[in-house]
Scaffold this motif. Structure first.
Motif, PDB file in Angstrom:
ATOM      1  N   ALA A  16      11.295   5.846   1.392  1.00 20.50           N
ATOM      2  CA  ALA A  16      10.207   6.097   2.374  1.00 20.50           C
ATOM      3  C   ALA A  16       9.292   4.982   2.186  1.00 20.50           C
ATOM      4  CB  ALA A  16       9.754   7.550   2.131  1.00 20.50           C
ATOM      5  N   VAL A  17       8.731   4.616   3.522  1.00 22.66           N
ATOM      6  CA  VAL A  17       7.938   3.291   3.747  1.00 22.66           C
ATOM      7  C   VAL A  17       6.940   3.701   4.869  1.00 22.66           C
ATOM      8  CG1 VAL A  17       9.370   1.432   2.773  1.00 22.66           C
ATOM      9  CG2 VAL A  17       9.241   1.873   5.217  1.00 22.66           C
ATOM     10  N   ARG A  18       5.889   3.380   4.919  1.00 20.93           N
ATOM     11  CA  ARG A  18       4.869   3.564   6.192  1.00 20.93           C
ATOM     12  C   ARG A  18       5.121   2.534   7.293  1.00 20.93           C
ATOM     13  NH1 ARG A  18       1.085   4.913   1.906  1.00 20.93           N
ATOM     14  NH2 ARG A  18       0.697   7.181   2.120  1.00 20.93           N
ATOM     15  N   ASP A  19       5.549   1.266   6.790  1.00 17.27           N
ATOM     16  CA  ASP A  19       5.678   0.392   7.774  1.00 17.27           C
ATOM     17  C   ASP A  19       7.003  -0.584   7.759  1.00 17.27           C
ATOM     18  OD1 ASP A  19       3.390  -1.808   9.792  1.00 17.27           O
ATOM     19  OD2 ASP A  19       5.405  -2.518   9.040  1.00 17.27           O
ATOM     20  N   HIS A  75      23.352  -0.657  -0.104  1.00 12.83           N
ATOM     21  CA  HIS A  75      22.152  -1.273   0.415  1.00 12.83           C
ATOM     22  C   HIS A  75      21.135  -0.407   0.073  1.00 12.83           C
ATOM     23  CE1 HIS A  75      25.648  -2.418   3.322  1.00 12.83           C
ATOM     24  NE2 HIS A  75      24.613  -3.218   3.703  1.00 12.83           N
ATOM     25  N   ILE A  76      20.060  -0.869   0.169  1.00 11.72           N
ATOM     26  CA  ILE A  76      18.640  -0.241   0.005  1.00 11.72           C
ATOM     27  C   ILE A  76      18.255   0.050   1.587  1.00 11.72           C
ATOM     28  CG2 ILE A  76      16.264  -0.442  -0.333  1.00 11.72           C
ATOM     29  CD1 ILE A  76      18.002  -0.365  -2.821  1.00 11.72           C
ATOM     30  N   GLN A  77      17.893   1.340   1.899  1.00 12.70           N
ATOM     31  CA  GLN A  77      17.741   1.841   3.223  1.00 12.70           C
ATOM     32  C   GLN A  77      16.176   2.023   3.178  1.00 12.70           C
ATOM     33  OE1 GLN A  77      18.919   6.070   4.264  1.00 12.70           O
ATOM     34  NE2 GLN A  77      19.490   4.965   6.320  1.00 12.70           N
ATOM     35  N   LEU A  78      15.433   1.204   4.014  1.00 15.48           N
ATOM     36  CA  LEU A  78      14.188   1.268   4.284  1.00 15.48           C
ATOM     37  C   LEU A  78      13.897   2.323   5.492  1.00 15.48           C
ATOM     38  CD1 LEU A  78      13.265  -2.529   3.909  1.00 15.48           C
ATOM     39  CD2 LEU A  78      13.118  -0.774   2.173  1.00 15.48           C
ATOM     40  N   LEU A  79      13.052   3.477   5.405  1.00 17.28           N
ATOM     41  CA  LEU A  79      12.967   4.498   6.097  1.00 17.28           C
ATOM     42  C   LEU A  79      11.426   4.891   6.486  1.00 17.28           C
ATOM     43  CD1 LEU A  79      15.122   7.196   4.210  1.00 17.28           C
ATOM     44  CD2 LEU A  79      15.819   6.317   6.527  1.00 17.28           C
ATOM     45  N   ALA A  80      11.032   4.388   7.656  1.00 15.65           N
ATOM     46  CA  ALA A  80       9.751   4.704   8.071  1.00 15.65           C
ATOM     47  C   ALA A  80       9.805   5.873   9.019  1.00 15.65           C
ATOM     48  CB  ALA A  80       9.309   3.483   8.924  1.00 15.65           C
ATOM     49  N   PRO A  81       9.006   6.805   9.100  1.00  8.60           N
ATOM     50  CA  PRO A  81       8.874   7.858  10.077  1.00  8.60           C
ATOM     51  C   PRO A  81       8.526   7.595  11.513  1.00  8.60           C
ATOM     52  CG  PRO A  81       6.687   8.036   8.771  1.00  8.60           C
ATOM     53  CD  PRO A  81       7.621   6.718   8.248  1.00  8.60           C
ATOM     54  N   ALA A 134       7.834  11.504   6.950  1.00 13.45           N
ATOM     55  CA  ALA A 134       6.435  11.721   7.157  1.00 13.45           C
ATOM     56  C   ALA A 134       5.853  12.838   6.196  1.00 13.45           C
ATOM     57  CB  ALA A 134       5.615  11.932   8.724  1.00 13.45           C
ATOM     58  N   LYS A 135       6.823  13.679   6.302  1.00 10.55           N
ATOM     59  CA  LYS A 135       6.356  15.170   5.266  1.00 10.55           C
ATOM     60  C   LYS A 135       6.581  14.674   3.828  1.00 10.55           C
ATOM     61  CE  LYS A 135       7.343  20.011   4.878  1.00 10.55           C
ATOM     62  NZ  LYS A 135       8.122  20.975   5.382  1.00 10.55           N
ATOM     63  N   PHE A 136       7.667  13.882   3.635  1.00 13.82           N
ATOM     64  CA  PHE A 136       7.889  13.374   2.296  1.00 13.82           C
ATOM     65  C   PHE A 136       6.742  12.412   1.802  1.00 13.82           C
ATOM     66  CE2 PHE A 136       9.535  10.338  -0.612  1.00 13.82           C
ATOM     67  CZ  PHE A 136      10.113  11.145  -1.832  1.00 13.82           C
ATOM     68  N   ILE A 137       6.197  11.481   2.656  1.00 10.33           N
ATOM     69  CA  ILE A 137       5.040  10.624   2.273  1.00 10.33           C
ATOM     70  C   ILE A 137       3.943  11.480   1.974  1.00 10.33           C
ATOM     71  CG2 ILE A 137       3.798   8.517   2.946  1.00 10.33           C
ATOM     72  CD1 ILE A 137       6.411   7.550   4.206  1.00 10.33           C
ATOM     73  N   ASP A 138       3.606  12.485   2.946  1.00 10.88           N
ATOM     74  CA  ASP A 138       2.369  13.127   2.628  1.00 10.88           C
ATOM     75  C   ASP A 138       2.317  14.009   1.234  1.00 10.88           C
ATOM     76  OD1 ASP A 138       1.253  12.681   5.108  1.00 10.88           O
ATOM     77  OD2 ASP A 138       1.843  14.517   5.950  1.00 10.88           O
ATOM     78  N   LYS A 139       3.659  14.443   0.977  1.00 11.70           N
ATOM     79  CA  LYS A 139       3.543  15.173  -0.185  1.00 11.70           C
ATOM     80  C   LYS A 139       4.031  14.361  -1.637  1.00 11.70           C
ATOM     81  CE  LYS A 139       5.857  19.366  -1.711  1.00 11.70           C
ATOM     82  NZ  LYS A 139       6.750  20.612  -1.814  1.00 11.70           N
ATOM     83  N   SER A 140       4.673  13.252  -1.574  1.00 10.16           N
ATOM     84  CA  SER A 140       5.247  12.545  -2.843  1.00 10.16           C
ATOM     85  C   SER A 140       4.741  11.075  -2.776  1.00 10.16           C
ATOM     86  CB  SER A 140       6.604  12.594  -2.927  1.00 10.16           C
ATOM     87  OG  SER A 140       7.189  13.916  -2.806  1.00 10.16           O
ATOM     88  N   GLY A 141       4.390  10.601  -1.639  1.00  7.50           N
ATOM     89  CA  GLY A 141       3.705   9.131  -1.502  1.00  7.50           C
ATOM     90  C   GLY A 141       4.769   8.552  -0.981  1.00  7.50           C
ATOM     91  N   VAL A 142       4.814   7.027  -0.965  1.00  7.61           N
ATOM     92  CA  VAL A 142       5.944   6.315  -0.627  1.00  7.61           C
ATOM     93  C   VAL A 142       6.951   6.082  -1.808  1.00  7.61           C
ATOM     94  CG1 VAL A 142       4.757   5.056   1.548  1.00  7.61           C
ATOM     95  CG2 VAL A 142       4.708   4.077  -1.249  1.00  7.61           C
TER      96      VAL A 142
END
Ligand code: MC0
Length: 140
Positions: A11-14, A54-60, A68-76
């Motif tokens: 999970a990434v922001r950007d 692969h590495i899968q980069l996932l942005a909300p 977004a929920k994951f990042i709010d709870k656990s961070g990137v």
């Protein structure tokens, strides 16, 4: 049951910033990029050497996204572990028999036309596990 590690999802922001980091620091190349509205993500698949992993980069896509929920709870950071399978229907039936909860009654559409489902992290030692049946002639 599983044939390969298909990808590890992060999970990434950007998304653009993250792609640039993987390209310039690790020398990885982007194999594929798409928006998956149903999953609420913009994603990029970064190839790990000549392997088919692969590495899968996932942005909300927005604040309702599971990412977004994951990042709010656990961070990137690491959000999921994905195994490749030959027949997702057979593998889901077997896992259900073994008492694991799958998130979807039927597989949904994943990266590059693959068919996907997930094992609930509460039934999988705290790991969100994705199952991926690649599309015939797809990117895998
Ligand atoms: C939540 N939990 C996790 C987790 N997400 N544990 C490990 N890894 C994760 N990624 C834990 C929480 O900490 C919490 O534990 C409990 O599960 C319930 O979490 P929640 O925060 O209340 O969240 P829910 O229940 O609303 O959603 C969790 C769930 C969801 C796994 C059902 O994220 C989901 O539907 N995921 C599957 C789809 C997905 O991830 N799509 C994005 C990637 P506690 O102990 O606090 O109760 S799209 C993709 O991957 C596609 C494009 C592809 O590859 O082809």
């Amino acid at each position: 049951l599983f044939t390969h590690i298909d990808h590890v999802g992060i999970a990434v922001r950007d998304l653009d910033e993250a792609i640039e980091f993987y390209e310039t620091r690790y020398g990885m190349t982007m194999a594929h990029r798409e928006v998956n509205e149903e999953q609420g993500v913009a994603e990029a698949m970064m190839a790990v050497g000549d392997s088919t992993s692969h590495i899968q980069l996932l942005a909300p896509l927005d604040e309702h996204s599971t990412i977004a929920k994951f990042i709010d709870k656990s961070g990137v950071g690491i959000q999921q572990m994905a195994y490749r399978v030959e027949s997702i229907d057979d593998v889901c039936a077997t896992l259900k028999e073994r008492g694991l909860r799958l998130l979807y009654p039927e597989p949904r559409r994943g990266t590059a036309g693959s068919r996907i489902n997930f094992i609930h992290p509460k039934d999988a030692g705290g790991v969100l596990v994705e199952l991926v049946e690649p599309a015939p002639g797809g990117m895998h």
